[in-house]
Design an enzyme around this catalytic site. Structure first.
Site, PDB file in Angstrom:
ATOM      1  N   ALA A  80      38.560  38.637  42.266  1.00 23.71           N
ATOM      2  CA  ALA A  80      39.505  39.545  42.692  1.00 23.71           C
ATOM      3  C   ALA A  80      38.300  41.177  42.272  1.00 23.71           C
ATOM      4  O   ALA A  80      37.373  40.494  41.399  1.00 23.71           O
ATOM      5  CB  ALA A  80      40.177  39.897  41.247  1.00 23.71           C
ATOM      6  N   TYR A 146      44.440  49.341  41.562  1.00 28.78           N
ATOM      7  CA  TYR A 146      43.883  47.800  40.951  1.00 28.78           C
ATOM      8  C   TYR A 146      45.043  47.561  40.025  1.00 28.78           C
ATOM      9  O   TYR A 146      45.658  46.446  40.767  1.00 28.78           O
ATOM     10  CB  TYR A 146      42.665  47.857  40.339  1.00 28.78           C
ATOM     11  CG  TYR A 146      43.011  47.137  39.425  1.00 28.78           C
ATOM     12  CD1 TYR A 146      42.127  45.719  39.567  1.00 28.78           C
ATOM     13  CD2 TYR A 146      42.529  47.534  37.940  1.00 28.78           C
ATOM     14  CE1 TYR A 146      41.739  44.820  38.741  1.00 28.78           C
ATOM     15  CE2 TYR A 146      42.685  46.689  36.446  1.00 28.78           C
ATOM     16  CZ  TYR A 146      42.378  44.943  37.445  1.00 28.78           C
ATOM     17  OH  TYR A 146      41.871  44.386  36.476  1.00 28.78           O
ATOM     18  N   ASN A 175      40.327  45.360  28.256  1.00 26.19           N
ATOM     19  CA  ASN A 175      38.376  45.344  27.962  1.00 26.19           C
ATOM     20  C   ASN A 175      37.996  44.586  27.608  1.00 26.19           C
ATOM     21  O   ASN A 175      38.367  43.954  25.730  1.00 26.19           O
ATOM     22  CB  ASN A 175      38.147  47.185  27.402  1.00 26.19           C
ATOM     23  CG  ASN A 175      38.426  48.098  27.638  1.00 26.19           C
ATOM     24  OD1 ASN A 175      38.154  48.475  29.246  1.00 26.19           O
ATOM     25  ND2 ASN A 175      39.057  48.740  27.416  1.00 26.19           N
TER      26      ASN A 175
END
Length: 336
Positions: A80, A146, A175
Site C-alpha cells: 500500500a 489514505y 505509528n
C-alpha cells in the site's frame, strides 16, 4: 503454512516475512518495488515481482502452487501507499493502489479458493477520535484519503466474508517504529524515501544529517503542550500479525477479526525527542512552528482486545527500548 506476503520488501511486510521464516513457515514475497529497496529483502525468502493490479498474474501464482502440491494457506497483505499528506494531494493514486488493487487480490483469491487474509489496515480509519484510547467499535470517519482508501478495503472484506466466507483479520495501528532484533542482529529497519516519520527524522538530526527537528505546536491540551501519538515496535506488530493469522482458524472468533495494535500509552513529541537524546547522547536541537491543520492533540489506540483474544504481549513497551533499536539500525544504514 505457505503464505503470500504482499509488500514483503517493505518495512513491516519484510519484518513479518522474516519472522515467518524464522518460525518454520513458508513465506513468499510479492512486491513491485515502487517504494521498497531490494537490499531490504529478508534473506532466504522467495520473491515474486509483480503488481497487485495484475489479477491474472496473481491467479497464476495461486494455481501453480496448487498444481505443484503446495497450495497457499493464505495471504498477508501489506502492499500500500502510506503517506497521509500525499493522499490529500493525489487521492486518485491511493484509491487505485490501496483499494482497487486490493480488490484484484481478493478476486484472485476467491477464484483460486484462498480463504484467509490478514490485512494491514490503519488507525487512520477513525479520523478525529471521540474518546481516547480509541476502541475498535469507535466511529469510522477518516480525515484523509489514505485512511478512506483503507476503510473502503475493510468494507469490501466485510462483504467478502458475508457472501464468500472469506476469513480475515484487519489490524489497525498508528505509528510503527524500531528495528527487529534477530539472530543475525539488526539488519533492517525503517527506511522511507522521502522520510516523513518523526523518529527517523529525529535520528537524522542525531547523525548530523539534519540541523534540527521541527515541533508543530506546543499549545495542545496535553501535559507538555505537544501532540501525543501511539508507537508500536515493528517486531511486536509482526508478532500480532502471525497471531491474528492463526486465530482465523478459531471457530469461537468467527473468522472476522478487527484489532487495534499499539503500546497502550501515548508519547508526546517532546517525550520522543527526550528519549532520542538519552539513547543517542546527542543534543538534537528543535525548532518550534505553528500547529499544522488537522493534527489532533492525542491519538492512542486501545489494544486490550488483541491482548485478550490473541494473548498478544508486546515486548517493547518502553520508548527508550524502541528508540534504541531504531538508533542501532539508523547508524548502520548510514555507516558509509
Amino acid at each position: 503454512m505457505k503464505i503470500l506476503v504482499t509488500g514483503g520488501a517493505g518495512y513491516v511486510g519484510g519484518t513479518v516475512a522474516g519472522l515467518l521464516l524464522d518460525r518454520g513457515q513458508e513465506p513468499v514475497i510479492f512486491d513491485n518495488f515502487c517504494h521498497a529497496q531490494r537490499e531490504m529483502l529478508p534473506a532466504g525468502v522467495p520473491l515474486i515481482e509483480g503488481d497487485l493490479a495484475d489479477r491474472p498474474l496473481l491467479e497464476s501464482i495461486f494455481a501453480e502452487a496448487r498444481t505443484a502440491g503446495r497450495p497457499y494457506d493464505g495471504v498477508m497483505h501489506f502492499a500500500a501507499l502510506i503517506e497521509a499528506g500525499e493522499s490529500m494531494k493525489k487521492p486518485e493514486i491511493y484509491f487505485r493502489n490501496n483499494t482497487a488493487s486490493t480488490l484484484s487480490l481478493l478476486e484472485a483469491m476467491h477464484a483460486q479458493q484462498i480463504g484467509k487474509l490478514c490485512f494491514s489496515s490503519t488507525a487512520a480509519v477513525y479520523g478525529e477520535p471521540e474518546a481516547v484510547p480509541i476502541p475498535e467499535d469507535a466511529r469510522l470517519a477518516p480525515t484523509n484519503a489514505y485512511g478512506e482508501s483503507k476503510l473502503l478495503v475493510e468494507h469490501i472484506l466485510r462483504w467478502f466474508h458475508s457472501i464468500h466466507g472469506l476469513r480475515y483479520a484487519s489490524l489497525r495501528y498508528f505509528n510503527v517504529a524500531g528495528a527487529p532484533e534477530t539472530s543475525h542482529g539488526i539488519v533492517r529497519g525503517e527506511a522511507h524515501e522521502p522520510e516523513s516519520h518523526l523518529i527517523p527524522i529525529i535520528l537524522d538530526v542525531a547523525l548530523g544529517r539534519r540541523e534540527s527537528i521541527s515541533i508543530y505546536g506546543d499549545d495542545y491540551p496535553t501535559p507538555d503542550g505537544t501532540c501525543i501519538r501511539d508507537y508500536v515496535h515493528v517486531s511486536d506488530l509482526a508478532d500480532a500479525h502471525t497471531l491474528a493469522f492463526t486465530a482465523l482458524d478459531r471457530a469461537d472468533l468467527g473468522g472476522r477479526l478487527i484489532y487495534n495494535l499499539g503500546n497502550g500509552q501515548g508519547f508526546s513529541v517532546r517525550e520522543v525527542i527526550e528519549s532520542a537524546r538519552r539513547v543517542t547522547g546527542h543534543a538534537i536541537p528543535t525548532q518550534l512552528h505553528p500547529r499544522r491543520s488537522g493534527d489532533p492533540a492525542v491519538l492512542v489506540a486501545s489494544s486490550e482486545k488483541a491482548i485478550r483474544e490473541l494473548s498478544w504481549k508486546p515486548r517493547y513497551s518502553q520508548l527508550d527500548e524502541i528508540l534504541r533499536t531504531a538508533w542501532t539500525w539508523h547508524q548502520k544504514r548510514y555507516a558509509n
